[in-house]
Design a protein around this motif. Structure first.
Motif, PDB file in Angstrom:
ATOM      1  N   MET A   1      -8.616 -14.614   8.883  1.00 16.50           N
ATOM      2  CA  MET A   1      -6.989 -14.117   8.177  1.00 16.50           C
ATOM      3  C   MET A   1      -8.103 -12.644   7.158  1.00 16.50           C
ATOM      4  O   MET A   1      -9.012 -13.468   6.502  1.00 16.50           O
ATOM      5  CB  MET A   1      -6.193 -15.803   7.357  1.00 16.50           C
ATOM      6  N   ALA A   2      -7.258 -12.046   7.178  1.00 18.83           N
ATOM      7  CA  ALA A   2      -8.156 -11.242   6.711  1.00 18.83           C
ATOM      8  C   ALA A   2      -7.493 -11.067   4.378  1.00 18.83           C
ATOM      9  O   ALA A   2      -6.204 -12.344   4.822  1.00 18.83           O
ATOM     10  CB  ALA A   2      -7.252  -9.376   5.948  1.00 18.83           C
ATOM     11  N   SER A   3      -8.927 -11.085   3.950  1.00 20.44           N
ATOM     12  CA  SER A   3      -8.241 -11.344   2.833  1.00 20.44           C
ATOM     13  C   SER A   3      -7.431 -10.202   1.705  1.00 20.44           C
ATOM     14  O   SER A   3      -7.457  -9.668   2.272  1.00 20.44           O
ATOM     15  CB  SER A   3      -9.846 -11.016   1.332  1.00 20.44           C
ATOM     16  N   LEU A   4      -6.844 -10.908   1.030  1.00 23.50           N
ATOM     17  CA  LEU A   4      -6.104 -10.288  -0.016  1.00 23.50           C
ATOM     18  C   LEU A   4      -6.630  -8.843  -0.556  1.00 23.50           C
ATOM     19  O   LEU A   4      -6.274  -7.647  -0.006  1.00 23.50           O
ATOM     20  CB  LEU A   4      -5.612 -10.908  -1.606  1.00 23.50           C
ATOM     21  N   ALA A   5      -8.038  -8.747  -0.845  1.00 25.00           N
ATOM     22  CA  ALA A   5      -8.498  -7.419  -1.598  1.00 25.00           C
ATOM     23  C   ALA A   5      -8.799  -6.717  -0.855  1.00 25.00           C
ATOM     24  O   ALA A   5      -8.480  -5.225  -1.121  1.00 25.00           O
ATOM     25  CB  ALA A   5     -10.465  -8.323  -1.953  1.00 25.00           C
ATOM     26  N   ASP A   6      -9.082  -7.340   1.408  1.00 27.43           N
ATOM     27  CA  ASP A   6      -9.168  -6.559   2.211  1.00 27.43           C
ATOM     28  C   ASP A   6      -7.732  -6.007   2.384  1.00 27.43           C
ATOM     29  O   ASP A   6      -7.273  -4.400   2.914  1.00 27.43           O
ATOM     30  CB  ASP A   6      -9.780  -6.812   3.952  1.00 27.43           C
ATOM     31  N   SER A   7      -7.026  -6.699   2.147  1.00 31.03           N
ATOM     32  CA  SER A   7      -5.105  -5.944   2.797  1.00 31.03           C
ATOM     33  C   SER A   7      -4.834  -4.979   1.896  1.00 31.03           C
ATOM     34  O   SER A   7      -3.930  -4.414   2.007  1.00 31.03           O
ATOM     35  CB  SER A   7      -3.807  -7.191   2.787  1.00 31.03           C
ATOM     36  N   LEU A   8      -4.965  -4.872   0.361  1.00 32.56           N
ATOM     37  CA  LEU A   8      -4.812  -4.522  -0.399  1.00 32.56           C
ATOM     38  C   LEU A   8      -4.686  -2.383  -0.128  1.00 32.56           C
ATOM     39  O   LEU A   8      -5.027  -1.598  -0.873  1.00 32.56           O
ATOM     40  CB  LEU A   8      -5.173  -4.204  -1.999  1.00 32.56           C
ATOM     41  N   LYS A   9      -6.102  -2.873   0.506  1.00 29.04           N
ATOM     42  CA  LYS A   9      -6.979  -1.101   1.419  1.00 29.04           C
ATOM     43  C   LYS A   9      -5.496  -0.047   1.598  1.00 29.04           C
ATOM     44  O   LYS A   9      -4.924   1.123   2.186  1.00 29.04           O
ATOM     45  CB  LYS A   9      -7.732  -1.253   2.128  1.00 29.04           C
ATOM     46  N   PRO A  32      -8.572   2.045  -3.692  1.00 29.29           N
ATOM     47  CA  PRO A  32      -9.698   1.239  -4.637  1.00 29.29           C
ATOM     48  C   PRO A  32      -8.491   0.019  -4.744  1.00 29.29           C
ATOM     49  O   PRO A  32      -7.503  -0.594  -5.787  1.00 29.29           O
ATOM     50  CB  PRO A  32     -10.282   1.279  -5.366  1.00 29.29           C
ATOM     51  N   ARG A  33      -9.347  -1.651  -4.256  1.00 25.97           N
ATOM     52  CA  ARG A  33      -8.078  -2.980  -4.714  1.00 25.97           C
ATOM     53  C   ARG A  33      -8.297  -2.804  -5.954  1.00 25.97           C
ATOM     54  O   ARG A  33      -6.793  -3.404  -6.920  1.00 25.97           O
ATOM     55  CB  ARG A  33      -8.994  -3.695  -4.642  1.00 25.97           C
ATOM     56  N   ALA A  34      -9.392  -2.485  -7.258  1.00 30.46           N
ATOM     57  CA  ALA A  34      -8.738  -2.471  -8.679  1.00 30.46           C
ATOM     58  C   ALA A  34      -8.205  -1.781  -9.359  1.00 30.46           C
ATOM     59  O   ALA A  34      -7.282  -2.573 -10.136  1.00 30.46           O
ATOM     60  CB  ALA A  34     -10.402  -1.643  -9.106  1.00 30.46           C
ATOM     61  N   MET A  35      -7.252  -0.606  -9.105  1.00 27.91           N
ATOM     62  CA  MET A  35      -6.240   0.099  -9.140  1.00 27.91           C
ATOM     63  C   MET A  35      -4.868  -1.238  -9.250  1.00 27.91           C
ATOM     64  O   MET A  35      -3.973  -1.112 -10.286  1.00 27.91           O
ATOM     65  CB  MET A  35      -6.223   1.103  -8.614  1.00 27.91           C
ATOM     66  N   TYR A  38      -5.714  -3.441 -11.671  1.00 20.43           N
ATOM     67  CA  TYR A  38      -5.350  -3.323 -13.315  1.00 20.43           C
ATOM     68  C   TYR A  38      -3.489  -2.486 -13.548  1.00 20.43           C
ATOM     69  O   TYR A  38      -3.320  -3.951 -14.923  1.00 20.43           O
ATOM     70  CB  TYR A  38      -6.457  -2.639 -13.323  1.00 20.43           C
ATOM     71  N   VAL A  39      -2.855  -2.701 -12.674  1.00 18.64           N
ATOM     72  CA  VAL A  39      -1.631  -2.484 -12.845  1.00 18.64           C
ATOM     73  C   VAL A  39      -0.939  -3.453 -12.885  1.00 18.64           C
ATOM     74  O   VAL A  39       0.233  -3.757 -13.439  1.00 18.64           O
ATOM     75  CB  VAL A  39      -1.297  -2.061 -11.420  1.00 18.64           C
ATOM     76  N   LEU A  40      -0.742  -4.757 -12.449  1.00 12.69           N
ATOM     77  CA  LEU A  40      -0.641  -6.006 -11.641  1.00 12.69           C
ATOM     78  C   LEU A  40      -0.890  -6.749 -13.360  1.00 12.69           C
ATOM     79  O   LEU A  40      -0.060  -6.997 -13.340  1.00 12.69           O
ATOM     80  CB  LEU A  40      -0.790  -6.751 -11.125  1.00 12.69           C
ATOM     81  N   ALA A  41      -2.265  -6.723 -13.464  1.00 11.60           N
ATOM     82  CA  ALA A  41      -2.471  -6.780 -14.696  1.00 11.60           C
ATOM     83  C   ALA A  41      -1.516  -6.896 -16.697  1.00 11.60           C
ATOM     84  O   ALA A  41      -0.878  -7.187 -17.207  1.00 11.60           O
ATOM     85  CB  ALA A  41      -3.871  -6.796 -15.404  1.00 11.60           C
ATOM     86  N   ALA A 150       9.504  -3.312  -8.685  1.00 13.95           N
ATOM     87  CA  ALA A 150       9.393  -2.868  -7.375  1.00 13.95           C
ATOM     88  C   ALA A 150       8.157  -1.791  -7.738  1.00 13.95           C
ATOM     89  O   ALA A 150       7.239  -1.522  -6.608  1.00 13.95           O
ATOM     90  CB  ALA A 150      10.138  -1.598  -7.897  1.00 13.95           C
ATOM     91  N   LEU A 151       7.254  -1.959  -8.520  1.00 10.46           N
ATOM     92  CA  LEU A 151       6.171  -1.563  -8.746  1.00 10.46           C
ATOM     93  C   LEU A 151       5.141  -2.514  -8.231  1.00 10.46           C
ATOM     94  O   LEU A 151       4.135  -1.773  -7.374  1.00 10.46           O
ATOM     95  CB  LEU A 151       5.040  -1.440 -10.369  1.00 10.46           C
ATOM     96  N   VAL A 152       4.841  -3.684  -8.440  1.00  5.28           N
ATOM     97  CA  VAL A 152       4.460  -4.683  -7.426  1.00  5.28           C
ATOM     98  C   VAL A 152       4.576  -4.359  -5.948  1.00  5.28           C
ATOM     99  O   VAL A 152       3.581  -4.247  -5.658  1.00  5.28           O
ATOM    100  CB  VAL A 152       4.648  -5.776  -8.047  1.00  5.28           C
ATOM    101  N   SER A 153       5.480  -4.158  -5.644  1.00  3.41           N
ATOM    102  CA  SER A 153       5.611  -4.659  -4.223  1.00  3.41           C
ATOM    103  C   SER A 153       5.167  -2.745  -3.614  1.00  3.41           C
ATOM    104  O   SER A 153       5.012  -2.726  -2.677  1.00  3.41           O
ATOM    105  CB  SER A 153       7.574  -4.157  -3.828  1.00  3.41           C
ATOM    106  N   ASP A 154       5.221  -1.948  -4.705  1.00  2.42           N
ATOM    107  CA  ASP A 154       4.614  -0.215  -4.456  1.00  2.42           C
ATOM    108  C   ASP A 154       2.720  -0.207  -4.061  1.00  2.42           C
ATOM    109  O   ASP A 154       2.443  -0.373  -3.323  1.00  2.42           O
ATOM    110  CB  ASP A 154       4.707   1.062  -5.615  1.00  2.42           C
ATOM    111  N   TYR A 155       2.452  -1.496  -4.975  1.00  2.00           N
ATOM    112  CA  TYR A 155       1.121  -1.502  -5.471  1.00  2.00           C
ATOM    113  C   TYR A 155       0.518  -2.936  -3.958  1.00  2.00           C
ATOM    114  O   TYR A 155      -0.516  -2.049  -3.598  1.00  2.00           O
ATOM    115  CB  TYR A 155       0.572  -1.962  -6.475  1.00  2.00           C
ATOM    116  N   PHE A 156       1.397  -3.502  -3.257  1.00  2.00           N
ATOM    117  CA  PHE A 156       0.523  -4.230  -2.147  1.00  2.00           C
ATOM    118  C   PHE A 156       1.311  -4.630  -1.381  1.00  2.00           C
ATOM    119  O   PHE A 156       3.257  -3.964  -0.997  1.00  2.00           O
ATOM    120  CB  PHE A 156       0.866  -6.050  -3.431  1.00  2.00           C
ATOM    121  N   PRO A 157       0.501  -4.966   0.111  1.00  3.85           N
ATOM    122  CA  PRO A 157       1.698  -5.018   1.125  1.00  3.85           C
ATOM    123  C   PRO A 157       2.167  -5.952   1.342  1.00  3.85           C
ATOM    124  O   PRO A 157       2.093  -7.139   0.526  1.00  3.85           O
ATOM    125  CB  PRO A 157      -0.267  -4.790   2.419  1.00  3.85           C
TER     126      PRO A 157
END
Length: 446
Positions: A1-9, A32-35, A38-41, A150-157
């Protein structure tokens, strides 16, 4: 299973390029997953402040009641309807404006408004001004949760969306815990007004960070198009999805019970078990806060897993959770001593809160990319106007009506009657299971 970090690409907004800081970044670009984290935090910190400001009034009920000389019915208006009415009515138009590519702007301005109104609560000379200030808090927070989601949904698959959303919702448990523990302690030592004023301090700093470091995501062309849907067309298309409509209605009915419980339990413990605000915050507040965090984390992960297994179970999870909250609430209210009541508080809170994150994730699954904030705002309008708006007020009115017969115990019987809304709400949500897979596919194709 793909990791969360990989899925963020796929699906996250890219980090700002110093050479083109003002330019928008396509939503489908590799980022990059860092952004994203960061936005989520940052969104979690903003949500934390919003939940503190929203829930603070519950721990201050008895202090406000005695200081301003108001009835339970008036307190019910203050804790429920005053906030929920403006919040619910304004949420949809504000969210629709936000969906036009102004999500960061709307969230930042909303943050400044609700925090200024929280400060005004602490300065209010009487009940009328305090009521007006709570209306103002509702106005500001109308742009909070829908835009954040909405912003979270834009940033995460999509496959990790409920898990990411659970982080912003878990903050609600932390905010409630801080509002009760810190707010109660501040009220015991410096008065209820100081607790409001403290809640307004972080807003300018968070707004500055938001505006300076987060850029607006760009919606897909297929979602925006050349002729965006009008607000009423969007509302009609959302309510035409049976599972979405029943989810909104069922959660609204269940929220009559949960909002009444949330806003009146501190006062119930003070009246029935003789605790101070600080003692309630340090015992019940901590138990409820930690239990809420556990429920929201489990709910997000479990909701994602069950929906992937079978979309119907994405519906059954919140339905069963609400139905299980009713008997536990009755057991809490009629516990013979404080120790037993606090022991029951943990499972009671877990069951009442387990539905929250899966319900938010279902709203996003049933929305479609161009209606994310609008779908959340419409959901919150129905849930908060009917549930949050009426639950605390009705509990206060019933308590006042029963006071001549039951005295200080009247609040207990009022909350017991209202707990039946958990069962009714859960049954309504379950009725949408048959159409959820079809409705989710229709949203993806919209």
């Amino acid at each position: 299973m793909a990791s969360l970090a990989d899925s963020l690409k796929d699906g996250a907004v890219p980090a700002p390029d110093p050479a083109s800081a003002a330019g928008p970044v396509p939503r489908d670009a590799d980022r990059p997953r860092a952004m994203a984290f960061y936005v989520l935090a940052l969104l979690c910190l903003i949500s934390l402040l919003g939940y503190y400001d929203r829930y603070l009034v519950a721990i201050l009920v008895e202090s406000i009641k005695h200081d301003l000389g108001v009835s339970d019915g008036q307190i019910g208006l203050l804790t429920g309807f005053a906030f929920a009415f403006v919040y619910s009515i304004m949420a949809v138009p504000v969210a629709r404006y936000s969906d036009g590519g102004r999500r960061v702007l709307v969230l930042g301005v909303s943050l400044l408004i609700w925090s200024a109104m929280t400060a005004l609560c602490g300065l209010a000379p009487g009940f009328a001004v305090l009521l007006a200030a709570r209306l103002g808090v509702g106005l500001g927070e109308a742009g909070g949760i829908p835009t954040t989601h909405a912003l979270v949904s834009d940033y995460f698959p999509a496959r990790w969306r409920a898990t990411a959303l659970s982080a912003t919702v878990v903050i609600g448990g932390i905010g409630f815990m801080i509002a009760n523990a810190a707010g109660g302690w501040i009220a015991d030592n410096w008065g209820w007004r100081a607790a409001f004023l403290v809640g307004a301090v972080p807003a300018p700093f968070l707004a500055l960070l938001l505006f300076a470091t987060v850029r607006e995501p760009v919606l897909p062309v297929r979602a925006v198009g050349t002729a965006p849907k009008g607000i009423w067309r969007s509302v009609r298309s959302l309510l035409a999805r049976r599972s979405y409509a029943l989810l909104c209605l069922g959660v609204a009915v269940a929220t009559v019970a949960s909002a009444a419980t949330l806003n009146w339990m501190p006062a119930f413990l003070m009246r029935t078990h003789g605790l101070t605000a600080g003692q309630v915050g340090g015992s019940y507040g901590l138990i409820m806060g930690l239990s809420t965090i556990i429920a929201l984390l489990v709910g997000g992960v479990l909701g994602d897993a069950l929906f992937r297994l079978n979309p119907r179970w994405g519906i059954y999870l919140p339905a069963l959770a609400f139905m299980g909250a009713m008997p536990l609430t009755l057991a809490f209210l009629f516990a013979q001593d404080l120790t037993m009541a606090l022991f029951i508080a943990a499972p009671m809170t877990v069951m009442a809160s387990l539905a929250i994150t899966p319900a938010y994730a279902l709203v996003q699954r049933l929305a479609g990319a161009g209606n994310r904030a609008t779908a959340t705002a419409l959901y919150l309008l129905i849930v908060n106007l009917f549930g949050m708006g009426s639950g605390p007020a009705v509990a206060g009115w019933i308590s006042d009506a029963l006071a001549s017969e039951f005295g200080r115990e009247s609040l207990k019987y009022a909350l017991a009657l209202i707990s039946s809304a958990y069962l009714a709400g859960g049954l309504l949500i379950a009725c949408g299971a048959r159409s959820v897979a079809h409705d989710s596919a229709a949203a993806d194709a919209a």
